[in-house]
Design an enzyme around this catalytic site. Structure first.
Site, short mmCIF file in Angstrom:
data_model
loop_
_atom_site.label_atom_id
_atom_site.label_comp_id
_atom_site.label_asym_id
_atom_site.label_seq_id
_atom_site.Cartn_x
_atom_site.Cartn_y
_atom_site.Cartn_z
N ASP A 69 -3.60 11.10 23.42
CA ASP A 69 -2.37 10.96 22.65
C ASP A 69 -2.45 11.68 21.31
O ASP A 69 -1.43 11.91 20.67
CB ASP A 69 -2.06 9.47 22.40
CG ASP A 69 -1.49 8.80 23.64
OD1 ASP A 69 -1.17 9.52 24.60
OD2 ASP A 69 -1.37 7.57 23.65
N ASP A 77 0.81 -1.22 0.00
CA ASP A 77 0.00 0.00 0.00
C ASP A 77 0.85 1.26 0.00
O ASP A 77 0.43 2.30 -0.52
CB ASP A 77 -0.91 0.01 1.24
CG ASP A 77 -2.02 -1.03 1.15
OD1 ASP A 77 -2.17 -1.65 0.07
OD2 ASP A 77 -2.73 -1.23 2.14
#
Length: 405
Positions: free
Chosen positions: A276, A150
């Protein structure tokens, strides 16, 4: 150039009604929306000349050429020995058999295994080379062939900041979400594409603008002591623009503190993301980082932008999906203890400081990926192959005596 067949399946909202009157073939599809824009006896959709959204019927998207394609860009994962033979075979086939002009990135040919192959030398002389960030090939390439995972398709996408030629992606070794073709029958597959016989899926991209506050607040002074520019004038701000196929990730970088960023949607503060970080992804990117962070997998034909928090401090912050075309803006919160960092499809990572902003919306330039079969079948096939989606042990059958328990 390349066109998508505009059968009655791909239509502007404002065209729906006329298409409906002149064509009754529309009913063969279960995917597209109804083309009727009158609702009950009195209501209808206000015609908007700026409507940019097409709802595609996945079954009807076909590739066609205005003129036969003459040039092809071959993108290969670098430093992968297993791809050398397929790469050479493909280049020989394209140049000798198909008489195509073949573009490859210059650093690819610097690989000793390619440069040192005397038999391949004849072909190398015929290849056109370019350098990333220096040469613009965007108007020279009719279609693209990717060899590798990919990542090669993400890389190919990044080379085209505006209109992207159709992409045919082969998976060699690793199976990818974006690479449906097997290499063993490449000759007949490539021939079909050149002849204009293929289904395509339009993968939407995100257009991302990063506006950086100029931190050099010292005003410039010329030799006579006259102030030339005021440090915080609009002209001192730098804007960068990116086209993103998978996702924009804003995270806390090296800091041990949570990141704190404000998220605006069409100018309104939606929420502050404390955690995060946050992932803003396309449907294509929904099966990448976003799904690992708890998001839904969304078929690439769904016009949407996904917002997924990464390990949010508030446990009730669920991933959300918003309509394609809204404008998102991300900025560091005023009381953030530390800066944040941003990256685009995993590249060009940079720091985001107070006063900087990241603006994200749906791009006008999708990536047309060539399907192996069709957009729906290819996607479910890749869920099965790549994620082993919903593979589980079957529950045992109950015999009739056990029915009471």
């Amino acid at each position: 150039g390349m066109k998508v067949h505009r059968s009655t399946k791909v239509v502007h909202f404002s065209e729906f009604f006329f298409v409906w009157i002149f064509s009754f073939r529309r009913t063969q599809s279960l995917h597209g929306p109804s083309p009727v824009t009158t609702f009950g006896p009195k209501a209808c959709m206000l015609q908007n000349p700026h409507a940019v959204m097409h709802i595609q019927d996945p079954a009807s998207q076909r590739l066609t050429w205005n003129k036969p394609p003459k040039s092809v860009l071959v993108v290969k994962k670098i430093r992968d020995a297993s791809l050398l033979q397929p790469f050479k075979e493909l280049c020989i086939f394209l140049t000798e058999v198909k008489n195509m002009i073949v573009y490859v990135e210059r650093k690819l040919l610097e690989d000793p295994a390619i440069a040192g192959d005397e038999n391949f030398g004849v072909i190398i002389k015929k290849l056109c080379t370019f350098r990333e960030d220096l040469d613009d090939i965007s108007n020279r390439v009719d279609f693209i062939i990717c060899l590798g995972g990919d990542g090669t398709l993400l890389y190919a996408s990044s080379l085209f900041q505006e209109s992207v030629p159709p992409v045919m992606a082969f998976h060699l070794g690793s199976l990818g979400f974006l690479t449906p073709f097997k290499f063993d029958t490449y000759q007949s597959q490539v021939t079909q594409i050149i002849e204009g016989n293929a289904a395509i899926i339009l993968r939407s991209r995100l257009r991302v603008r990063v506006l950086k506050e100029n931190r050099e607040k010292k005003a410039r002074v010329d030799e006579k002591g006259i102030i030339m520019t005021n440090g915080d004038s609009e002209g001192s701000r730098k804007a960068m623009q990116y086209q993103v196929l998978n996702e924009v990730v804003v995270d806390r970088g090296p800091s041990s503190y949570l990141s704190n960023v404000d998220l605006f949607l069409d100018g309104h503060l939606i929420t502050t993301v404390q955690g995060d970080g946050v992932i803003v992804s396309t449907p294509t990117g929904s099966t990448a980082y976003a799904v690992a962070a708890g998001a839904s997998m969304i078929h690439p034909n769904v016009p949407a932008i996904m917002i997924t928090p990464i390990c949010p401090h508030s446990l009730s912050f669920r991933p959300i999906v918003v309509p394609a075309g809204v404008e998102l803006k991300i900025m560091l919160s005023r009381d953030a203890r530390n800066t944040a960092w941003v990256s685009f499809d995993g590249r060009r990572r940079q720091e985001i400081c107070h006063g900087d902003s990241i603006t994200i919306t749906t791009s006008c330039f999708p990536v047309p990926s060539i399907c192996f079969r069709d957009p729906v079948n290819d996607w479910f096939e890749s869920l099965a192959q790549c994620l082993h989606w919903n593979v589980r042990k079957k529950q045992n059958y109950l015999s009739s005596e056990e029915d009471d328990f």
